[in-house]
Design a protein around this motif. Structure first.
Motif, mmCIF file in Angstrom:
data_model
loop_
_atom_site.group_PDB
_atom_site.id
_atom_site.type_symbol
_atom_site.label_atom_id
_atom_site.label_comp_id
_atom_site.label_asym_id
_atom_site.label_seq_id
_atom_site.Cartn_x
_atom_site.Cartn_y
_atom_site.Cartn_z
ATOM 1 N N MET A 1 25.457 -28.337 36.225
ATOM 2 C CA MET A 1 25.595 -29.508 35.628
ATOM 3 C C MET A 1 27.124 -29.934 35.187
ATOM 4 S SD MET A 1 22.344 -29.399 32.688
ATOM 5 C CE MET A 1 22.270 -31.026 32.202
ATOM 6 N N ILE A 2 27.226 -31.083 35.236
ATOM 7 C CA ILE A 2 28.697 -31.392 34.724
ATOM 8 C C ILE A 2 28.355 -31.854 33.251
ATOM 9 C CG2 ILE A 2 30.433 -33.281 35.054
ATOM 10 C CD1 ILE A 2 29.766 -33.309 37.982
ATOM 11 N N ASN A 3 28.747 -31.450 32.195
ATOM 12 C CA ASN A 3 28.578 -31.797 30.846
ATOM 13 C C ASN A 3 30.019 -32.178 30.442
ATOM 14 O OD1 ASN A 3 25.896 -31.206 30.781
ATOM 15 N ND2 ASN A 3 26.338 -29.088 30.690
ATOM 16 N N LEU A 4 30.133 -33.371 29.889
ATOM 17 C CA LEU A 4 31.419 -33.775 29.544
ATOM 18 C C LEU A 4 31.400 -34.251 27.958
ATOM 19 C CD1 LEU A 4 32.386 -36.347 32.410
ATOM 20 C CD2 LEU A 4 32.881 -34.204 32.304
ATOM 21 N N ILE A 5 32.587 -33.982 27.248
ATOM 22 C CA ILE A 5 32.678 -34.447 25.810
ATOM 23 C C ILE A 5 33.904 -35.543 25.772
ATOM 24 C CG2 ILE A 5 33.269 -34.002 23.562
ATOM 25 C CD1 ILE A 5 32.094 -31.157 23.844
ATOM 26 N N LEU A 6 33.535 -36.635 25.207
ATOM 27 C CA LEU A 6 34.480 -37.708 25.021
ATOM 28 C C LEU A 6 35.020 -37.477 23.615
ATOM 29 C CD1 LEU A 6 33.687 -41.083 26.905
ATOM 30 C CD2 LEU A 6 35.836 -39.611 27.237
ATOM 31 N N PHE A 7 36.105 -37.300 23.188
ATOM 32 C CA PHE A 7 36.506 -36.828 22.037
ATOM 33 C C PHE A 7 37.739 -37.985 21.616
ATOM 34 C CE2 PHE A 7 39.019 -34.338 19.147
ATOM 35 C CZ PHE A 7 38.081 -33.650 18.452
ATOM 36 N N GLY A 8 37.799 -38.079 20.287
ATOM 37 C CA GLY A 8 38.984 -38.981 20.053
ATOM 38 C C GLY A 8 38.701 -39.707 18.705
ATOM 39 N N PRO A 9 39.397 -40.207 17.915
ATOM 40 C CA PRO A 9 39.245 -41.019 16.593
ATOM 41 C C PRO A 9 38.457 -42.277 16.902
ATOM 42 C CG PRO A 9 41.547 -41.405 17.287
ATOM 43 C CD PRO A 9 40.814 -40.364 18.462
ATOM 44 N N VAL A 117 43.826 -40.261 23.280
ATOM 45 C CA VAL A 117 44.845 -40.312 22.069
ATOM 46 C C VAL A 117 45.460 -41.734 22.021
ATOM 47 C CG1 VAL A 117 47.321 -39.511 21.566
ATOM 48 C CG2 VAL A 117 45.735 -37.917 22.900
ATOM 49 N N VAL A 118 45.165 -42.170 20.809
ATOM 50 C CA VAL A 118 45.403 -43.462 20.437
ATOM 51 C C VAL A 118 46.251 -43.550 18.828
ATOM 52 C CG1 VAL A 118 44.787 -45.804 19.968
ATOM 53 C CG2 VAL A 118 43.705 -44.370 21.933
ATOM 54 N N ASP A 119 47.219 -44.099 18.766
ATOM 55 C CA ASP A 119 47.641 -44.206 17.313
ATOM 56 C C ASP A 119 46.901 -44.973 16.324
ATOM 57 O OD1 ASP A 119 49.211 -47.109 16.981
ATOM 58 O OD2 ASP A 119 49.334 -46.520 19.185
ATOM 59 N N GLY A 174 45.132 -42.981 25.647
ATOM 60 C CA GLY A 174 43.997 -43.884 25.455
ATOM 61 C C GLY A 174 44.585 -45.437 25.234
ATOM 62 N N VAL A 175 45.898 -45.598 25.383
ATOM 63 C CA VAL A 175 46.528 -46.893 25.255
ATOM 64 C C VAL A 175 46.886 -47.285 26.593
ATOM 65 C CG1 VAL A 175 48.131 -48.464 24.104
ATOM 66 C CG2 VAL A 175 47.323 -46.413 22.916
ATOM 67 N N GLY A 176 46.350 -48.553 26.803
ATOM 68 C CA GLY A 176 46.637 -49.162 28.303
ATOM 69 C C GLY A 176 45.526 -49.909 28.997
ATOM 70 N N SER A 177 45.417 -50.221 29.979
ATOM 71 C CA SER A 177 44.260 -50.935 30.605
ATOM 72 C C SER A 177 43.203 -49.993 30.795
ATOM 73 C CB SER A 177 44.651 -51.525 32.070
ATOM 74 O OG SER A 177 44.541 -50.702 33.000
ATOM 75 N N ILE A 178 42.137 -50.577 30.339
ATOM 76 C CA ILE A 178 40.675 -49.800 30.502
ATOM 77 C C ILE A 178 40.415 -49.177 31.847
ATOM 78 C CG2 ILE A 178 38.133 -50.236 30.049
ATOM 79 C CD1 ILE A 178 38.551 -52.059 27.921
ATOM 80 N N ASP A 179 40.711 -50.275 32.897
ATOM 81 C CA ASP A 179 40.759 -49.481 34.083
ATOM 82 C C ASP A 179 41.488 -48.015 34.446
ATOM 83 O OD1 ASP A 179 38.860 -51.249 34.797
ATOM 84 O OD2 ASP A 179 40.254 -52.371 35.969
ATOM 85 N N ALA A 180 42.920 -48.252 33.856
ATOM 86 C CA ALA A 180 43.775 -47.179 34.008
ATOM 87 C C ALA A 180 43.155 -45.894 33.418
ATOM 88 C CB ALA A 180 45.127 -47.654 33.821
ATOM 89 N N ILE A 181 42.890 -46.129 32.246
ATOM 90 C CA ILE A 181 42.337 -45.038 31.507
ATOM 91 C C ILE A 181 41.044 -44.293 32.126
ATOM 92 C CG2 ILE A 181 41.470 -44.285 29.008
ATOM 93 C CD1 ILE A 181 43.097 -46.693 28.236
ATOM 94 N N THR A 182 40.342 -45.147 32.539
ATOM 95 C CA THR A 182 39.025 -44.851 33.355
ATOM 96 C C THR A 182 39.562 -43.950 34.519
ATOM 97 O OG1 THR A 182 37.851 -46.740 32.820
ATOM 98 C CG2 THR A 182 36.765 -45.287 34.634
ATOM 99 N N GLU A 183 40.508 -44.148 35.152
ATOM 100 C CA GLU A 183 40.953 -43.658 36.309
ATOM 101 C C GLU A 183 41.378 -42.040 35.894
ATOM 102 O OE1 GLU A 183 43.982 -44.656 39.757
ATOM 103 O OE2 GLU A 183 42.929 -46.442 39.107
ATOM 104 N N ALA A 184 42.167 -42.238 34.662
ATOM 105 C CA ALA A 184 42.917 -40.929 34.406
ATOM 106 C C ALA A 184 41.952 -39.921 33.905
ATOM 107 C CB ALA A 184 43.884 -41.219 33.208
ATOM 108 N N LEU A 185 40.740 -40.553 33.400
ATOM 109 C CA LEU A 185 39.750 -39.514 33.016
ATOM 110 C C LEU A 185 38.839 -39.311 34.269
ATOM 111 C CD1 LEU A 185 38.336 -41.961 30.006
ATOM 112 C CD2 LEU A 185 39.211 -39.542 29.764
#
Ligand code: B4P
Length: 199
Positions: A1-9, A117-119, A174-185
């Motif tokens: 399985m691929i089990n991911l955790i999305l973490f952040g404030p 990571v978001v300020d 985590g700051v920037g366009s939603i598409d660019a962040i999806t790609e990095a993830l």
């Protein structure tokens, strides 16, 4: 399985990105925030207990949240999913330990932890903006939002070390366009999944 955790404030985009990653990787999406809000909407005893904490910007007690996730792995397998994306869980070290036991018992493991990571200023602005339309009482009051960020700093941030020690943590801007962040993830998941997948 691929089990991911999305973490952040709070407000870092976990829910936003989970919606995209679940489609791409064919994962069962588990958002503890959504599960709790659904309990509240249905007026259950669990929901009533959770609402008090959520409205005050506090974390809901571990036992309540952990108790909601017992069937997650079986649910994912029965639905023919390739794994699970956990969004907003674990938020304390006790929750991280419980998740580790739960996955080990089912013969699987966390594949990677993606930390957005978001300020603080950006987080506050995003949450207040969402509050204009979300109908969430925890999104409209500045003191409650500050309390949520404070809870994150004291109780949730230590969870990052738990996963760093296991070499599973990847920080993503985590700051920037939603598409660019999806790609990095997605790039980060692809880099990790061959290393940690258990088939
Ligand atoms: P959650 O529902 O998990 O909510 P969140 O942390 O506020 O949001 P998230 O990070 O998902 O942000 P989103 O994508 O929506 O938690 C709510 C409460 O439930 C907690 O305070 C706690 O009380 C309780 N709870 C939940 N899980 C718990 C647990 N495990 N243990 C104990 N208690 C628990 O993004 C926010 C906004 O930003 C959105 O409007 C979005 O459109 C926008 N946005 C996203 N990405 C953006 C980008 N790149 N640029 C600009 N805006 C962006």
């Amino acid at each position: 399985m691929i089990n991911l955790i999305l973490f952040g404030p709070p407000g870092s985009g976990k829910g936003t990105q989970a919606e995209r990653l679940k489609e791409h990787f064919q994962l069962l999406h588990i958002s503890t925030g959504d599960l709790l809000r659904s309990e509240i909407a249905n007026g259950t005893a669990l929901g009533l207990a959770a609402k008090e904490f959520m409205d005050a910007g506090q974390l809901v007690p571990d036992a309540v949240v952990i108790g909601m996730l017992g069937g997650a792995v079986d649910q994912a397998r029965q639905a023919g999913k390739k794994g699970i994306i956990f969004d907003g869980f674990p938020r304390t070290t006790a929750q991280a330990e419980a998740l580790e036991h739960m996955l080990t018992d089912k013969g699987t493991a966390v594949s990677c932890v993606l930390s957005l990571v978001v300020d603080e200023e950006e987080l506050t602005q995003r949450i207040l903006k969402r509050g204009l339309t979300s109908g969430r009482t925890d999104d409209t009051d500045i003191d409650t939002i500050r309390k949520r960020v404070q809870e994150y700093r004291t109780k949730t941030e230590p969870v990052a070390s738990f996963y760093k020690d296991r070499d599973l943590l990847e920080e993503i801007e985590g700051v920037g366009s939603i598409d660019a962040i999806t790609e990095a993830l997605m790039d980060a998941v692809n880099a990790f999944s061959s290393k940690h997948s258990d088939g």
